[in-house]
Design an enzyme around this catalytic site. Structure first.
Site, PDB file in Angstrom:
ATOM      1  N   ASP A   1      78.939  64.007   5.351  1.00 30.78           N
ATOM      2  CA  ASP A   1      79.072  62.250   4.630  1.00 30.78           C
ATOM      3  C   ASP A   1      80.190  61.761   4.486  1.00 30.78           C
ATOM      4  O   ASP A   1      81.124  62.394   4.477  1.00 30.78           O
ATOM      5  CB  ASP A   1      77.895  62.443   3.482  1.00 30.78           C
ATOM      6  CG  ASP A   1      78.143  63.441   2.585  1.00 30.78           C
ATOM      7  OD1 ASP A   1      79.468  64.028   2.496  1.00 30.78           O
ATOM      8  OD2 ASP A   1      77.557  64.100   1.825  1.00 30.78           O
TER       9      ASP A   1
ATOM     10  N   ASN B   1      70.199  67.805  -8.400  1.00 32.24           N
ATOM     11  CA  ASN B   1      68.814  67.244  -8.117  1.00 32.24           C
ATOM     12  C   ASN B   1      68.206  67.778  -6.665  1.00 32.24           C
ATOM     13  O   ASN B   1      67.293  67.300  -6.155  1.00 32.24           O
ATOM     14  CB  ASN B   1      68.658  65.956  -7.876  1.00 32.24           C
ATOM     15  CG  ASN B   1      69.556  65.284  -7.014  1.00 32.24           C
ATOM     16  OD1 ASN B   1      70.427  65.827  -6.175  1.00 32.24           O
ATOM     17  ND2 ASN B   1      69.699  63.933  -6.609  1.00 32.24           N
TER      18      ASN B   1
ATOM     19  N   HIS C   1      69.824  67.864  -3.654  1.00 34.36           N
ATOM     20  CA  HIS C   1      70.317  66.840  -2.238  1.00 34.36           C
ATOM     21  C   HIS C   1      71.187  67.785  -1.806  1.00 34.36           C
ATOM     22  O   HIS C   1      72.008  68.797  -2.025  1.00 34.36           O
ATOM     23  CB  HIS C   1      70.819  65.654  -2.651  1.00 34.36           C
ATOM     24  CG  HIS C   1      72.193  65.696  -3.263  1.00 34.36           C
ATOM     25  ND1 HIS C   1      72.703  64.827  -4.338  1.00 34.36           N
ATOM     26  CD2 HIS C   1      73.233  66.350  -3.005  1.00 34.36           C
ATOM     27  CE1 HIS C   1      73.935  64.980  -4.560  1.00 34.36           C
ATOM     28  NE2 HIS C   1      74.324  65.532  -3.592  1.00 34.36           N
TER      29      HIS C   1
ATOM     30  N   GLU D   1      69.062  62.370  -0.658  1.00 34.30           N
ATOM     31  CA  GLU D   1      68.593  62.390  -1.956  1.00 34.30           C
ATOM     32  C   GLU D   1      67.158  62.974  -2.036  1.00 34.30           C
ATOM     33  O   GLU D   1      66.439  62.759  -1.058  1.00 34.30           O
ATOM     34  CB  GLU D   1      69.044  61.295  -2.856  1.00 34.30           C
ATOM     35  CG  GLU D   1      70.222  60.890  -2.795  1.00 34.30           C
ATOM     36  CD  GLU D   1      71.182  61.380  -4.012  1.00 34.30           C
ATOM     37  OE1 GLU D   1      70.516  62.562  -4.408  1.00 34.30           O
ATOM     38  OE2 GLU D   1      72.142  60.749  -4.337  1.00 34.30           O
TER      39      GLU D   1
HETATM   40  C1  GLP Z   1      77.993  65.759  -3.442  1.00 41.55           C
HETATM   41  C2  GLP Z   1      78.243  65.995  -1.751  1.00 41.55           C
HETATM   42  C3  GLP Z   1      77.470  66.920  -1.408  1.00 41.55           C
HETATM   43  C4  GLP Z   1      77.675  68.180  -2.533  1.00 41.55           C
HETATM   44  C5  GLP Z   1      77.161  68.113  -3.687  1.00 41.55           C
HETATM   45  C6  GLP Z   1      77.670  68.969  -4.766  1.00 41.55           C
HETATM   46  O1  GLP Z   1      77.464  64.321  -3.839  1.00 41.55           O
HETATM   47  N1  GLP Z   1      77.694  64.967  -0.994  1.00 41.55           N
HETATM   48  O2  GLP Z   1      77.606  67.418   0.172  1.00 41.55           O
HETATM   49  O3  GLP Z   1      77.145  69.319  -1.860  1.00 41.55           O
HETATM   50  O4  GLP Z   1      77.562  66.587  -4.202  1.00 41.55           O
HETATM   51  O5  GLP Z   1      78.819  68.738  -5.380  1.00 41.55           O
HETATM   52  P1  GLP Z   1      79.529  69.998  -6.255  1.00 41.55           P
HETATM   53  O6  GLP Z   1      80.076  70.849  -5.333  1.00 41.55           O
HETATM   54  O7  GLP Z   1      80.992  69.054  -6.702  1.00 41.55           O
HETATM   55  O8  GLP Z   1      78.808  70.098  -7.014  1.00 41.55           O
END
Ligand code: GLP
Length: 261
Positions: free
Chosen positions: A67, A139, A141, A146
């Site tokens: 993304d 959550n 995702h 989402e």
């Molecule tokens: C972000 C990304 C995800 C990631 C998630 C968790 O928003 N778009 O690809 O897996 O949130 O992030 P973190 O590893 O910092 O908890």
């Protein structure tokens, strides 16, 4: 689903790095799907170490990230392109021209739709993704899919949920613009990867991990779609595994596998 519970976040990172290295060493022209967020940073560090000690070369590797934020230029410190360059690409021998993220700098909707379509085409043209690395949001995702994302979704524009904006706030300076839209691979795009590797560490992920592994298949927990994949491995530390009802069974399964290997 293979669930691997390891003692620490460091072990999770090393496992992920080893899987990436094995994939790259096994394939003539490996295609990796990559993720951002704080979780994979340690794994990228271990990959860089392996490159520096000549255990792997990325000269033939092609990468596609999950993304990118909409309306943020590549050079911006908050862009996922910047993140990937800083945490991985600048330290290994991958040609930057082989590294792809969804083109999300524009704020023009028609242009973004076009870029989303082109991204799907580029993945297809590269022969699909061999190994897709994933994190998980609190959550549930994956990428920026989402809760309530269609399980058949493909690369498209998504509005970030309040909980994701809140969770990612820590990464932005006070007063700095925080995007609310992203271009993300869809759930179906992710499921088409030949192998999935999802990493989760820390107690804040324990509920999402439980919903993903032991909850129903539901768009309310996008990561639960991994239950549909034939080769999905979930690698977590003991804190992230804390809410799993069948924790002992997953540990037992891994012990049996060791006997096999
Ligand atoms: C972000 C990304 C995800 C990631 C998630 C968790 O928003 N778009 O690809 O897996 O949130 O992030 P973190 O590893 O910092 O908890």
């Amino acid at each position: 689903m293979r669930v691997i519970i390891l003692d620490s976040a460091k072990d999770v990172a090393q496992f992920a790095a080893n899987t990436i290295i094995d994939t790259v060493n096994r394939k003539m022209r490996p295609t990796l799907g990559l993720a951002t967020g704080s979780t994979p940073i340690e794994a990228y560090r271990a990959v860089i170490d392996a490159y520096k000690t000549n255990r792997v070369s990325f000269a033939q590797t092609v990468t596609f990230n999950l993304d990118e934020y909409i309306g943020i230029k590549e050079e911006h410190v908050q862009s996922y392109r910047y993140f990937m360059n800083q945490h991985l690409f600048n330290h290994i021998d991958i040609p930057l021209s082989n590294t792809f993220l969804p083109g999300a700098a524009s704020l023009n909707e028609a242009q973004l739709h076009k870029n989303a379509h082109q991204y799907e085409e580029a993945i297809k043209k590269a022969g699909g993704i061999d190994l897709q690395l994933l994190g998980i949001g609190k959550n549930g995702h994956i990428g920026f899919n989402e809760p309530t994302s269609s399980l058949r979704s493909r690369t498209r524009i998504k509005s970030l949920s309040e909980s994701t904006i809140e969770a990612n706030k820590r990464l932005f300076k006070n007063g700095e613009y925080q995007p609310r839209l992203a271009l993300t691979m869809g759930i179906e795009t992710i499921l088409e990867s030949r192998q999935l590797l999802l990493l989760a560490t820390g107690s804040t992920k324990a509920n999402a991990v439980k919903d993903m592994v032991e909850g129903p298949l539901t768009a309310m927990c996008p990561a639960s779609a991994l239950q549909l994949h034939q080769d999905a491995t979930i690698v977590i530390d003991s804190e992230a595994a804390d809410k799993l009802v069948m924790k002992d069974y997953y540990l037992w399964c891994e012990q049996q596998r060791q006997d096999l290997e």
